[in-house]
Design an enzyme around this catalytic site. Structure first.
Site, mmCIF file in Angstrom:
data_model
loop_
_atom_site.group_PDB
_atom_site.id
_atom_site.type_symbol
_atom_site.label_atom_id
_atom_site.label_comp_id
_atom_site.label_asym_id
_atom_site.label_seq_id
_atom_site.Cartn_x
_atom_site.Cartn_y
_atom_site.Cartn_z
ATOM 1 N N ASP A 158 47.598 10.946 28.913
ATOM 2 C CA ASP A 158 49.043 11.138 28.770
ATOM 3 C C ASP A 158 49.550 10.011 27.866
ATOM 4 O O ASP A 158 49.857 8.916 28.322
ATOM 5 C CB ASP A 158 49.717 11.098 30.140
ATOM 6 C CG ASP A 158 51.213 11.374 30.069
ATOM 7 O OD1 ASP A 158 51.804 11.199 28.984
ATOM 8 O OD2 ASP A 158 51.788 11.745 31.105
ATOM 9 N N GLU B 183 52.543 2.143 38.080
ATOM 10 C CA GLU B 183 52.936 3.500 37.659
ATOM 11 C C GLU B 183 53.010 4.322 38.940
ATOM 12 O O GLU B 183 52.041 4.916 39.373
ATOM 13 C CB GLU B 183 51.903 4.058 36.675
ATOM 14 C CG GLU B 183 52.410 5.272 35.903
ATOM 15 C CD GLU B 183 52.201 6.567 36.665
ATOM 16 O OE1 GLU B 183 52.984 6.833 37.614
ATOM 17 O OE2 GLU B 183 51.256 7.294 36.334
ATOM 18 N N GLU C 289 55.506 11.770 46.602
ATOM 19 C CA GLU C 289 54.421 10.887 47.054
ATOM 20 C C GLU C 289 54.928 9.571 47.617
ATOM 21 O O GLU C 289 54.197 8.862 48.285
ATOM 22 C CB GLU C 289 53.405 10.601 45.941
ATOM 23 C CG GLU C 289 52.671 11.823 45.457
ATOM 24 C CD GLU C 289 51.666 11.493 44.369
ATOM 25 O OE1 GLU C 289 51.094 10.391 44.396
ATOM 26 O OE2 GLU C 289 51.450 12.344 43.502
ATOM 27 N N HIS D 276 52.421 14.509 31.620
ATOM 28 C CA HIS D 276 51.757 15.271 32.680
ATOM 29 C C HIS D 276 52.691 15.573 33.843
ATOM 30 O O HIS D 276 52.393 16.427 34.668
ATOM 31 C CB HIS D 276 50.515 14.526 33.181
ATOM 32 C CG HIS D 276 50.812 13.300 33.981
ATOM 33 N ND1 HIS D 276 51.074 12.070 33.417
ATOM 34 C CD2 HIS D 276 50.894 13.102 35.313
ATOM 35 C CE1 HIS D 276 51.294 11.179 34.367
ATOM 36 N NE2 HIS D 276 51.190 11.773 35.526
#
Length: 410
Positions: free
Chosen positions: A41, A135, A144, A292
């Protein structure tokens, strides 16, 4: 319109199908293909690389903490521009590969890899770090809930004058007709190799309404300008700030079309350590190079025709699931625009006034009536079949009884 991002498995923020149940979360990142997707990415990885390179002069003698290091590329960026020490924390077994990569590149004296959740990390001599890099972003920014771990690490390990990379995150939504997706995943069923498969469409749309759709949205598919849902300062944001987010948005349509849902995306910013360097931005918007993460779309239960200049109000809410903090419950509720719908008592149900709320209520009632009629027809059919079967059984039994009587008479 309520959405849960999943009681079961879901395509995660890095493109792999994983379970966000706590016991499976870290194991999902042991798949090297997940990391390959992230590394390839370019907008994502280049944004971090640029931050380190443009601020290289200020990394000399700095200590860096990399939370969720994965294969260690961010740690290598930091070490290569002169950081004195880098602590790379990776809770999955990918930490072993990370160690090998660090050694292969000759940075084992600068980069130390820890295999544990950051909540269990103990740095030597209670070290405080100058830069915390991670990240952590997921679909619609928060999927998440890795930000929880970043906040924990910041509060425990970052020096008071330390830097967060990224430093700010913003979540946006915009109404969309999502035409290309609708054409390829809904209208497609009207003609499958010359056959009518339209009976499948209710099942397809039902699935869309239960969970977000991760897809590429074109800027031409947006019906109005993006609205800001929340802006997070990573230096000060708290757990309470991200456990529940609620924002009312007033949206004026830029063009006519069919409103099918709301697209969401995020931007993150990197504050420079050097005042002469511009702030870096990683954007996942439809106008930016595709990442992505793509965009996340929350579909409405019914399509709504809209015209240029129409105004709608929405209440966007995200709340961390109590049973599994890595899930968020999401709702986007259409509200009344005061000029359109100032007093709900003035509007009958259903109402044909054209207000967004009335349109949606009428469509939902029509859908309910149609489904109710189908259920009644099905029930009538079942009852007729049951009555027919009962008559058949009765006739059979009577025939048998008559046969038995004839045998006795003989």
């Amino acid at each position: 319109m309520d959405k849960e991002d999943g009681a079961g498995d879901m395509t995660d923020s890095h493109g792999a199908t994983v379970s966000c149940q706590p016991k499976n979360y870290f194991a999902s990142y042991e798949d090297l293909s997940v990391h390959e997707l992230m590394l390839k990415d370019f907008p994502r990885t280049q944004a971090y690389k640029k931050f380190f390179e443009e601020n290289a002069a200020h990394f000399k003698d700095k200590v860096v903490l990399d939370v969720g290091a994965g294969t260690g590329v961010l740690s290598l960026f930091a070490a290569s521009v002169g950081a004195k020490k880098v602590y790379a924390v990776e809770a999955s077994k990918m930490s072993e590969i990370c160690k090998e990569i660090v050694k292969c590149n000759g940075f084992e004296d600068k980069v130390e890899v820890f295999n544990c959740p950051v909540e269990e990390l103990a740095l030597p001599e209670n070290t405080k770090v100058d830069v915390l890099v991670s990240e952590w972003m997921g679909f619609y920014l928060l999927h998440e809930a890795m930000l929880d771990s970043v906040i924990y690490a910041r509060d425990k390990f970052l020096a008071s004058n330390g830097t967060m990379a990224p430093s700010k995150a913003t979540l946006y939504v915009a109404p969309t007709d999502i035409d290309s997706y609708h054409s390829s995943h809904v209208e497609y069923w009207n003609n499958v190799y010359g056959f009518d498969f339209s009976s499948v469409i209710p099942l397809v749309t039902q699935k869309f309404q239960k969970e977000p759709v991760i897809t590429e949205v074109q800027s031409t598919e947006l019906l109005a300008s993006a609205q800001k849902v929340v802006e997070l300062d990573l230096k000060t944001v708290t757990l309470a700030d991200v456990q529940k987010i609620s924002q009312k948005l007033d949206i004026k349509m830029d063009k006519s079309g069919i409103l099918r849902g709301f697209a969401s995306w995020f931007d993150v910013e990197f504050s420079p350590l050097d005042s002469s360097v511009a702030c870096g931005v990683l954007s996942t918007s439809p106008d930016s190079p595709q990442t992505h993460w793509k965009q996340t779309v929350f579909m409405l239960p019914e399509e709504i025709p809209i015209d240029t200049g129409d105004e709608i109000s929405t209440l966007v809410e995200l709340s961390q699931d109590e049973g599994n903090k890595r899930h968020y419950n999401i709702s986007i509720e259409l509200l009344d625009v005061e000029d359109d719908y100032s007093d709900e008592n003035d509007h009958p149900v259903p109402c044909d006034c054209g207000a967004t709320r009335c349109l949606l209520i009428k469509k939902l009632m029509d859908t309910y009536d149609e489904e109710h009629r189908e259920l009644e027809a099905e029930a009538d059919s079942v009852n007729v079949e049951a009555e027919t079967e009962a008559v058949r059984v009765m006739n059979t039994e009577m025939s048998l009884e008559s046969s038995d009587l004839e045998i006795i008479d003989q």
